[in-house]
Write an enzyme that holds these catalytic residues in place. Structure first.
Site, PDB file in Angstrom:
ATOM      1  N   GLU A  92      -7.804   8.287  -2.182  1.00 20.12           N
ATOM      2  CA  GLU A  92      -7.976   9.101  -0.789  1.00 20.12           C
ATOM      3  C   GLU A  92      -7.349  10.636  -1.048  1.00 20.12           C
ATOM      4  OE1 GLU A  92      -5.790   6.391   1.612  1.00 20.12           O
ATOM      5  OE2 GLU A  92      -7.073   4.809   1.176  1.00 20.12           O
ATOM      6  N   GLU A 137      -7.967   0.869   0.666  1.00 22.18           N
ATOM      7  CA  GLU A 137      -7.056   0.763  -0.640  1.00 22.18           C
ATOM      8  C   GLU A 137      -7.742  -0.553  -1.480  1.00 22.18           C
ATOM      9  OE1 GLU A 137      -5.983   1.122   2.404  1.00 22.18           O
ATOM     10  OE2 GLU A 137      -5.043   3.123   2.204  1.00 22.18           O
ATOM     11  N   GLN A 187      -1.714   6.763  -2.458  1.00 22.02           N
ATOM     12  CA  GLN A 187      -0.896   7.577  -1.570  1.00 22.02           C
ATOM     13  C   GLN A 187       0.593   7.460  -1.545  1.00 22.02           C
ATOM     14  OE1 GLN A 187      -3.040   8.874   1.779  1.00 22.02           O
ATOM     15  NE2 GLN A 187      -3.974  10.231   0.704  1.00 22.02           N
ATOM     16  N   PHE A 188       1.043   6.143  -0.795  1.00 30.23           N
ATOM     17  CA  PHE A 188       2.391   5.932  -0.582  1.00 30.23           C
ATOM     18  C   PHE A 188       2.481   4.396  -0.877  1.00 30.23           C
ATOM     19  CE2 PHE A 188       1.846   9.587   1.883  1.00 30.23           C
ATOM     20  CZ  PHE A 188       3.010  10.326   2.026  1.00 30.23           C
ATOM     21  N   PRO A 207      -2.773  -3.085   1.447  1.00 30.96           N
ATOM     22  CA  PRO A 207      -3.819  -3.735   1.510  1.00 30.96           C
ATOM     23  C   PRO A 207      -4.707  -4.046   0.102  1.00 30.96           C
ATOM     24  CG  PRO A 207      -3.647  -2.225   3.038  1.00 30.96           C
ATOM     25  CD  PRO A 207      -2.560  -2.158   2.135  1.00 30.96           C
ATOM     26  N   HIS A 229       6.468   5.477   4.751  1.00 29.35           N
ATOM     27  CA  HIS A 229       6.131   6.524   3.635  1.00 29.35           C
ATOM     28  C   HIS A 229       7.390   6.566   2.754  1.00 29.35           C
ATOM     29  CE1 HIS A 229       3.061   7.749   6.589  1.00 29.35           C
ATOM     30  NE2 HIS A 229       2.726   8.792   5.848  1.00 29.35           N
TER      31      HIS A 229
END
Lengths: 362, 321
Positions: B24, B55, B77-78, B84, B124
């Site tokens: 993403e 994801e 990303q995090f 998922p 995060h």
């Protein structure tokens, strides 16, 4: 194949599924059939039904671990993959042994997996068939990646993924369809709607009129086809495969069929469906309609049927024999396929496991 | 470290046309942390792919690509957004080699930025590496320096097996050093002794290396000579380096920001007592995050181990206990 695939560019997405050969063995108007071609499809369906019966019987004898029969779905198993070309990928489920075999996955390997030997998951080098996905739905995204990679390589190959209507409730169905639509991957989504996910009827999986109509939301072509009509199944799959190969993107096929057997040999379908319903689908048997057509055309007789069944029986027995005769792997072999290179932790554990086994069996 | 990773990705993409990057915002935006900055322009949108927000799909599709001969690198990303994809990782990515007895493999890199100290929103700041360590068939690496970040990334891309590549978010821009411009790899499975010492072995990885090295400085001022090991690779684990150090020092502390229960500190403690029990002068100490949900900004300093706290615990529990 003389029928025109273009008739099926996009049929109706609900209501009556597309059909070419009705249950009485009559062709819809405008279709011609090559008798030899139909005999070959019929022969393949007889062969996989023989395999399915044998595997079911062996499970009951305790020679196989659990088995999930595709009895009743032979037209889907054969008609779908009969539309593929060499090198195309197949990513299916534990109920797709018939399709896997048609694509070159040997019966010996299929039996091996069911006897609890990991070599069952290892097809020959030139066979582009993934070992079956046991978890439901995760493999649909794999087919998107497989076909996308082929597109990147410019190989002209595509991927077909088989799954049941139950799998369309999984999040990965959405993610797979969405990725395929967005990136226009050469993927054919082939849903065998066999009416039940173990005990759950189709109505529990979705409130849509059909599964085929879900194609629209992902910007792809959908087909609703009679899954017990091998000619119709092959025609729509060929149309979808052609679209994929021509760069026209993915398609979703919903094939209406029925799982005549149990979910697995451990399941009792009388708990969730009626014998009247089963009888209805016995009348719609996928092999019977082809036999009716062939018999009318003078292309089928009892001796040929007997010959087919005997040849299939011998082939299946030979595969069983070969699987059972294969030298057993060392019990600790499973440590050797975790990583490509040996790992010290796993080597230590393998030695410890051997000692544990020795003690346990002493 | 961010620049080293960007450089590593660029070399991976330019060195092997099978390599591609997907995730993403990795393309147009260059990644939420700008790790893939400018790469889409250099290699095109077909190799630096902006994916839908999915994801499981990202990892599952990349898995299919890997099986068909590509070398995908994905970014999640995090860590708090990686879950998922967990089913794809544990059910397929990590085990296709086993399932097919080497017929099919998934050489791919799953990049997961992780860790706290960045004042971020919920999800995060997590450091849940244990859930990946427990998966057979998966390698898990965590760089703490820019030089290692690049070398381990390139080693991960070359690796024949799937690698979860954890990137300490807090170190992206706070840890800098001169990084060689050429192509090189840092072997996966080898720990680095960052500081030699004789009295105690401090073991850590990733973002917590800075605090751990800082604690070693503090301890030195108090007359305690600490050896500091940067694990770099959690799976496979360099047991030999750990054991050799423990035999020398007789005292061990493991530092990580992940929750204590089920954390890697427990695994290290178990290995140390199995392999070097009679060298131990004291029980193995764990200095870790807590078994709570990672707090929001105002409380995160209460959650993360810090230099003075690590030094204090090591001194009081391993030397004065």
């Amino acid at each position: 194949m003389k029928g025109s695939a273009h008739v099926f560019d996009q049929g109706s997405l609900s209501g009556d599924p597309l059909s070419i050969l009705d249950q009485a063995g009559r062709l819809v108007a405008g279709y011609e059939v090559d008798g030899d071609d139909l005999r070959r499809l019929y022969e393949s369906m007889v062969w996989i039904r023989t395999y399915d019966r044998k595997a079911t019987a062996m499970q009951l004898q305790g020679r196989l671990a659990t088995y999930s029969p595709f009895f009743g779905q032979e037209a889907c198993q054969i008609g779908s993959v009969a539309a593929l070309a060499d090198g195309d990928w197949l990513a299916g489920t534990y109920r797709d042994a018939g399709a896997m075999w048609f694509r070159g996955y040997s019966w010996e390997r299929l039996f091996l997996g069911r006897t609890g030997d990991e070599r069952g998951g290892q097809p020959a080098e030139d066979v582009t068939v993934m070992p079956p996905s046991i978890t439901v739905g995760g493999h649909m995204v794999h087919a998107v990646g497989l076909s996308w990679a082929e597109k990147m390589k410019g190989s002209g190959k595509i991927a077909l993924t088989m799954f049941g209507e139950g799998a369309t409730s999984e999040g990965d169905f959405h993610e797979a369809m969405n990725f395929a639509g967005v990136f226009h991957t050469p993927t054919v989504f082939f849903c065998q709607n066999n009416q039940y996910a173990i005990s759950a009827p189709r109505e529990i999986q979705t409130a849509s009129d059909s599964i085929a109509q879900k194609a629209l939301a992902y910007g792809m072509v959908g087909y609703l086809v009679n899954g017990n009509d091998v000619l119709a199944v092959r025609e729509v799959t060929a149309a979808a495969a052609e679209r994929a190969r021509n760069g026209d993107g993915p398609s979703l096929i919903e094939a209406i069929t029925y799982r005549r057997g149990p979910h697995t040999t451990a399941d009792d379908p009388t708990k969730y469906r009626t014998s009247q319903e089963e009888d209805l689908w016995t009348e719609r048997d996928p092999l019977e309609r082809v036999r009716a057509y062939l018999a009318d055309a003078g292309l089928w007789d009892e001796p040929w049927q007997t010959e087919l069944e005997e040849a299939a029986g011998v082939a299946v027995e030979t595969a069983v024999g070969a699987a059972e005769a294969l030298p057993k792997l060392d019990a600790g072999n499973f440590f050797d396929a975790v990583f490509e290179n040996p790992n010290p932790t796993l080597s230590d554990e393998k030695a410890a496991a051997a000692r544990r086994l020795e003690l346990g069996e002493a | 470290m961010a620049r080293a990773l960007n450089d590593g990705l660029r070399l991976a993409l330019s060195g092997d046309e099978r390599v591609l990057l997907m995730g993403e915002d990795v393309g147009r935006a260059g990644g939420v942390f700008r790790i893939s900055d400018k790469l889409r322009g250099e290699f095109g949108e077909e190799r630096v792919i902006d994916a839908p927000v999915a994801e499981s799909g990202i990892v599952g599709v990349a898995f299919g690509m890997a099986v068909a001969g590509m070398r995908p690198i994905v970014e999640l990303q995090f860590m708090g957004f990686s879950y998922p994809a967990y089913d794809q990782i544990i059910s397929h990515v990590s085990r296709i080699r086993h399932r097919s007895r080497h017929r099919f493999t998934a050489p791919m890199v799953i990049r997961i930025p992780y860790g706290g100290g960045i004042g971020a929103a919920e999800h995060h700041s997590e450091s849940m590496e244990s859930i990946y360590l427990h998966i057979p068939g998966l390698k898990v690496v965590v760089p703490s320096t820019p030089v290692d970040a690049k070398g381990l990334l390139l080693a991960a891309v070359e690796d024949p097996d799937p690698v979860v590549f954890l990137e300490p978010i807090r170190s992206y821009r706070s840890i800098t050093e001169v990084v060689p411009g050429d192509y090189y790899t840092t072997p996966i499975g080898e720990a680095a002794v960052r500081r030699e010492g004789t009295d105690v072995t401090l073991i850590s990885y990733g973002a917590m290396m800075r605090e751990t090295l800082g604690a070693a400085d503090v301890l030195e001022g108090r007359g305690i000579s600490a050896e500091v090991i940067d694990l770099r690779s959690l799976v496979p684990l360099d047991v030999d380096t750990i054991v050799a150090s423990v035999i020398k020092t007789g005292r061990v502390a493991v530092v990580h920001e992940a929750p204590r229960t089920g954390g890697f500190g427990g695994e290290i403690a178990a290995i140390v007592q199995e392999k070097a029990f009679f060298s131990l002068e004291m029980p193995v100490l764990r200095v870790t995050g807590w078994d709570s949900v990672f707090p929001l900004k105002r409380s995160e300093r209460l959650y993360l181990p810090n230099v003075a706290g690590i030094a204090e615990e090591v001194q009081t529990r391993l030397f004065e206990g």
